[in-house]
Design a protein around this motif. Structure first.
Motif, PDB file in Angstrom:
ATOM      1  N   LEU A 161      49.127  53.909  40.127  1.00 15.02           N
ATOM      2  CA  LEU A 161      47.696  54.151  40.000  1.00 15.02           C
ATOM      3  C   LEU A 161      47.195  53.451  38.746  1.00 15.02           C
ATOM      4  O   LEU A 161      47.697  53.698  37.647  1.00 15.02           O
ATOM      5  CB  LEU A 161      47.409  55.649  39.906  1.00 15.02           C
ATOM      6  CG  LEU A 161      45.933  56.022  39.760  1.00 15.02           C
ATOM      7  CD1 LEU A 161      45.174  55.777  41.050  1.00 15.02           C
ATOM      8  CD2 LEU A 161      45.779  57.478  39.326  1.00 15.02           C
ATOM      9  N   ASP A 162      46.194  52.586  38.903  1.00  8.02           N
ATOM     10  CA  ASP A 162      45.604  51.930  37.739  1.00  8.02           C
ATOM     11  C   ASP A 162      44.612  52.866  37.054  1.00  8.02           C
ATOM     12  O   ASP A 162      44.690  53.080  35.853  1.00  8.02           O
ATOM     13  CB  ASP A 162      44.904  50.637  38.149  1.00  8.02           C
ATOM     14  CG  ASP A 162      44.471  49.820  36.948  1.00  8.02           C
ATOM     15  OD1 ASP A 162      45.304  49.093  36.393  1.00  8.02           O
ATOM     16  OD2 ASP A 162      43.287  49.942  36.546  1.00  8.02           O
ATOM     17  N   HIS A 163      43.673  53.430  37.817  1.00  4.86           N
ATOM     18  CA  HIS A 163      42.775  54.427  37.231  1.00  4.86           C
ATOM     19  C   HIS A 163      42.131  55.284  38.307  1.00  4.86           C
ATOM     20  O   HIS A 163      42.063  54.917  39.480  1.00  4.86           O
ATOM     21  CB  HIS A 163      41.695  53.792  36.338  1.00  4.86           C
ATOM     22  CG  HIS A 163      40.795  52.795  37.019  1.00  4.86           C
ATOM     23  ND1 HIS A 163      41.099  51.465  37.141  1.00  4.86           N
ATOM     24  CD2 HIS A 163      39.560  52.952  37.588  1.00  4.86           C
ATOM     25  CE1 HIS A 163      40.102  50.837  37.760  1.00  4.86           C
ATOM     26  NE2 HIS A 163      39.170  51.713  38.046  1.00  4.86           N
ATOM     27  N   VAL A 164      41.720  56.470  37.892  1.00  3.69           N
ATOM     28  CA  VAL A 164      40.947  57.388  38.724  1.00  3.69           C
ATOM     29  C   VAL A 164      39.566  57.499  38.097  1.00  3.69           C
ATOM     30  O   VAL A 164      39.424  57.568  36.876  1.00  3.69           O
ATOM     31  CB  VAL A 164      41.628  58.775  38.823  1.00  3.69           C
ATOM     32  CG1 VAL A 164      41.932  59.358  37.451  1.00  3.69           C
ATOM     33  CG2 VAL A 164      40.762  59.753  39.616  1.00  3.69           C
ATOM     34  N   VAL A 165      38.533  57.487  38.943  1.00  2.00           N
ATOM     35  CA  VAL A 165      37.155  57.507  38.454  1.00  2.00           C
ATOM     36  C   VAL A 165      36.558  58.898  38.664  1.00  2.00           C
ATOM     37  O   VAL A 165      36.648  59.474  39.759  1.00  2.00           O
ATOM     38  CB  VAL A 165      36.295  56.455  39.178  1.00  2.00           C
ATOM     39  CG1 VAL A 165      34.861  56.488  38.635  1.00  2.00           C
ATOM     40  CG2 VAL A 165      36.890  55.063  39.009  1.00  2.00           C
ATOM     41  N   ILE A 166      35.960  59.421  37.603  1.00  2.00           N
ATOM     42  CA  ILE A 166      35.277  60.715  37.644  1.00  2.00           C
ATOM     43  C   ILE A 166      33.835  60.513  37.202  1.00  2.00           C
ATOM     44  O   ILE A 166      33.574  59.838  36.193  1.00  2.00           O
ATOM     45  CB  ILE A 166      35.971  61.737  36.712  1.00  2.00           C
ATOM     46  CG1 ILE A 166      37.398  62.002  37.189  1.00  2.00           C
ATOM     47  CG2 ILE A 166      35.173  63.036  36.643  1.00  2.00           C
ATOM     48  CD1 ILE A 166      38.197  62.907  36.261  1.00  2.00           C
ATOM     49  N   GLU A 253      37.674  37.637  41.128  1.00  2.00           N
ATOM     50  CA  GLU A 253      37.997  37.982  39.748  1.00  2.00           C
ATOM     51  C   GLU A 253      37.375  39.321  39.399  1.00  2.00           C
ATOM     52  O   GLU A 253      36.237  39.619  39.777  1.00  2.00           O
ATOM     53  CB  GLU A 253      37.485  36.908  38.791  1.00  2.00           C
ATOM     54  CG  GLU A 253      38.218  35.582  38.905  1.00  2.00           C
ATOM     55  CD  GLU A 253      37.760  34.596  37.855  1.00  2.00           C
ATOM     56  OE1 GLU A 253      36.876  34.943  37.036  1.00  2.00           O
ATOM     57  OE2 GLU A 253      38.291  33.465  37.832  1.00  2.00           O
ATOM     58  N   GLY A 254      38.141  40.150  38.675  1.00  2.00           N
ATOM     59  CA  GLY A 254      37.658  41.463  38.311  1.00  2.00           C
ATOM     60  C   GLY A 254      36.755  41.432  37.095  1.00  2.00           C
ATOM     61  O   GLY A 254      36.650  40.421  36.384  1.00  2.00           O
ATOM     62  N   ARG A 255      36.109  42.564  36.846  1.00  2.00           N
ATOM     63  CA  ARG A 255      35.261  42.707  35.660  1.00  2.00           C
ATOM     64  C   ARG A 255      36.086  42.582  34.387  1.00  2.00           C
ATOM     65  O   ARG A 255      35.650  42.003  33.396  1.00  2.00           O
ATOM     66  CB  ARG A 255      34.550  44.060  35.712  1.00  2.00           C
ATOM     67  CG  ARG A 255      33.564  44.320  34.573  1.00  2.00           C
ATOM     68  CD  ARG A 255      32.934  45.683  34.752  1.00  2.00           C
ATOM     69  NE  ARG A 255      33.949  46.729  34.748  1.00  2.00           N
ATOM     70  CZ  ARG A 255      33.737  47.970  35.128  1.00  2.00           C
ATOM     71  NH1 ARG A 255      32.554  48.319  35.589  1.00  2.00           N
ATOM     72  NH2 ARG A 255      34.699  48.874  35.068  1.00  2.00           N
ATOM     73  N   LYS A 256      37.302  43.124  34.436  1.00  2.00           N
ATOM     74  CA  LYS A 256      38.218  43.009  33.308  1.00  2.00           C
ATOM     75  C   LYS A 256      38.874  41.640  33.336  1.00  2.00           C
ATOM     76  O   LYS A 256      39.297  41.166  34.387  1.00  2.00           O
ATOM     77  CB  LYS A 256      39.287  44.106  33.392  1.00  2.00           C
ATOM     78  CG  LYS A 256      40.240  44.136  32.222  1.00  2.00           C
ATOM     79  CD  LYS A 256      41.238  45.279  32.386  1.00  2.00           C
ATOM     80  CE  LYS A 256      42.228  45.307  31.227  1.00  2.00           C
ATOM     81  NZ  LYS A 256      43.210  46.413  31.370  1.00  2.00           N
ATOM     82  N   THR A 259      42.176  39.721  35.773  1.00  2.00           N
ATOM     83  CA  THR A 259      42.444  40.596  36.907  1.00  2.00           C
ATOM     84  C   THR A 259      41.842  40.005  38.176  1.00  2.00           C
ATOM     85  O   THR A 259      40.857  39.260  38.134  1.00  2.00           O
ATOM     86  CB  THR A 259      41.863  42.011  36.713  1.00  2.00           C
ATOM     87  OG1 THR A 259      40.431  41.934  36.567  1.00  2.00           O
ATOM     88  CG2 THR A 259      42.483  42.706  35.513  1.00  2.00           C
ATOM     89  N   LEU A 260      42.455  40.347  39.295  1.00  2.00           N
ATOM     90  CA  LEU A 260      41.897  40.077  40.615  1.00  2.00           C
ATOM     91  C   LEU A 260      41.680  41.422  41.297  1.00  2.00           C
ATOM     92  O   LEU A 260      42.485  42.347  41.122  1.00  2.00           O
ATOM     93  CB  LEU A 260      42.855  39.225  41.455  1.00  2.00           C
ATOM     94  CG  LEU A 260      43.166  37.815  40.956  1.00  2.00           C
ATOM     95  CD1 LEU A 260      44.219  37.165  41.851  1.00  2.00           C
ATOM     96  CD2 LEU A 260      41.904  36.956  40.920  1.00  2.00           C
ATOM     97  N   GLU A 277      45.089  43.452  40.707  1.00  2.00           N
ATOM     98  CA  GLU A 277      46.274  42.758  40.212  1.00  2.00           C
ATOM     99  C   GLU A 277      46.007  42.292  38.789  1.00  2.00           C
ATOM    100  O   GLU A 277      44.984  41.654  38.526  1.00  2.00           O
ATOM    101  CB  GLU A 277      46.608  41.548  41.089  1.00  2.00           C
ATOM    102  CG  GLU A 277      47.793  40.731  40.561  1.00  2.00           C
ATOM    103  CD  GLU A 277      48.021  39.442  41.338  1.00  2.00           C
ATOM    104  OE1 GLU A 277      48.838  38.609  40.865  1.00  2.00           O
ATOM    105  OE2 GLU A 277      47.415  39.244  42.401  1.00  2.00           O
ATOM    106  N   HIS A 278      46.903  42.631  37.877  1.00  2.00           N
ATOM    107  CA  HIS A 278      46.782  42.190  36.490  1.00  2.00           C
ATOM    108  C   HIS A 278      47.543  40.882  36.326  1.00  2.00           C
ATOM    109  O   HIS A 278      48.764  40.831  36.529  1.00  2.00           O
ATOM    110  CB  HIS A 278      47.324  43.260  35.544  1.00  2.00           C
ATOM    111  CG  HIS A 278      46.498  44.507  35.529  1.00  2.00           C
ATOM    112  ND1 HIS A 278      45.420  44.683  34.690  1.00  2.00           N
ATOM    113  CD2 HIS A 278      46.573  45.646  36.281  1.00  2.00           C
ATOM    114  CE1 HIS A 278      44.880  45.861  34.902  1.00  2.00           C
ATOM    115  NE2 HIS A 278      45.560  46.473  35.868  1.00  2.00           N
ATOM    116  N   LEU A 279      46.830  39.829  35.957  1.00  2.00           N
ATOM    117  CA  LEU A 279      47.420  38.510  35.815  1.00  2.00           C
ATOM    118  C   LEU A 279      47.981  38.321  34.411  1.00  2.00           C
ATOM    119  O   LEU A 279      47.512  38.945  33.447  1.00  2.00           O
ATOM    120  CB  LEU A 279      46.369  37.434  36.096  1.00  2.00           C
ATOM    121  CG  LEU A 279      45.667  37.519  37.466  1.00  2.00           C
ATOM    122  CD1 LEU A 279      44.515  36.526  37.503  1.00  2.00           C
ATOM    123  CD2 LEU A 279      46.648  37.257  38.585  1.00  2.00           C
ATOM    124  N   ALA A 280      48.963  37.463  34.295  1.00  2.00           N
ATOM    125  CA  ALA A 280      49.486  37.134  32.956  1.00  2.00           C
ATOM    126  C   ALA A 280      48.405  36.407  32.178  1.00  2.00           C
ATOM    127  O   ALA A 280      47.736  35.521  32.717  1.00  2.00           O
ATOM    128  CB  ALA A 280      50.724  36.260  33.086  1.00  2.00           C
TER     129      ALA A 280
END
Length: 281
Positions: A161-166, A253-256, A259-260, A277-280
């Protein structure tokens, strides 16, 4: 002391259908299928590197069946509970009482697999409403039995799990509970002028509780919203899920940075779901 997000609870109507959908989404089978006889529920559990994910359905009468049925009647299927792991519930209870909160007794739980050969036992500490703030949350301490962990995670499968949103309409109150009372590490507190709210990140056991805070005049409420799952090869995951019949957005591409991401738009039982997916660097 709270040391992790232990697991997430998802209420579903049909456990077989939900298990089939999530086996395809995750790219793996559940590690546990069983029942809580006293609670009136059956469950299917998927285990990852940092948490486990529990599908829960009513199968009789009991407090668990009431929780599932009430959740589905009110909100439909979906995220139902956030369970926090602890090492010593009796000590945690004493600390909470010292901080002015009133509790019942530590309770005991038991689950058996459908073959009746394996048993898992644990202790629970259910939290008062002024801490949970509308979000079903309790503490758990496992005492007997373990969930198997897959030996390997294929590149196209989910592995953590990368994150849970509340969502919350009281970000300051959320910080008071989760940082000052639960003792979780607040890694980010950022005002987002674009939509007039705040973003909070609490980090523990290689995952993040991401809180979207926007004040309003309604009764204070925290509510589980969605999940982001970490994969090693998003393009491979995306291809596999399309072949399985899932509806997804294109990989982008992700906001961070580095990342994809892709959003899963079907077969998630009302849970907004992101793959990342976290890229190098």
């Amino acid at each position: 002391m709270i040391n992790k997000i232990d697991h997430l609870i998802v209420s579903v109507k049909n456990i077989s259908e939900a298990e089939n959908n999530y086996s395809k989404l995750f790219g793996m089978n559940p590690v546990w299928r069983g029942k809580h006889t006293e609670l009136g529920t059956i469950n299917s559990i998927f285990n990852f590197n940092n948490i486990y994910f529990e599908l829960l359905a009513a199968n009789g009468e009991g407090l668990g069946a009431q929780l599932v049925n009430n959740t589905i009647e009110k909100n439909g299927e979906g995220l139902t509970g956030l369970v926090l792991g602890a090492e010593d519930l009796e000590k945690d209870k004493e600390n909470f009482i010292k901080k002015g909160f009133d509790f019942g007794s530590v309770s005991f739980g038991e689950g058996t697999d459908f073959d009746g050969e394996k048993v898992r036992r644990w202790k629970n500490l259910f939290l008062p409403d002024d801490l949970t703030r509308g979000l079903f949350t309790f503490l758990i301490q496992h005492t007997e039995g373990e969930l198997p962990v897959p030996d390997t995670f294929p590149k196209s499968s989910v592995h953590k799990l990368d994150h849970v949103v509340i969502n919350t309409n009281d970000p300051d109150g959320f910080i008071e509970v989760y940082e000052n009372i639960y003792g979780l590490r607040l890694a980010l507190d950022q005002t987002v002028e674009k939509w007039g709210g705040r973003m909070l990140f609490f980090r523990l056991n290689q995952t993040t509780i991401e809180v979207i805070g926007k004040k309003d005049d309604r009764e204070i409420e925290d509510k589980l919203w969605g999940l982001a799952w970490d994969v090693e090869d998003l393009k491979a995951t995306h291809k596999r899920l399309l072949q399985e019949g899932f509806d997804l957005t294109p990989v982008k591409e992700g906001r961070k940075p580095n990342t994809l991401v892709a959003t899963v738009k079907s077969n998630t039982h009302n849970i907004p779901t992101l793959l990342i997916e976290h890229l190098a660097p």
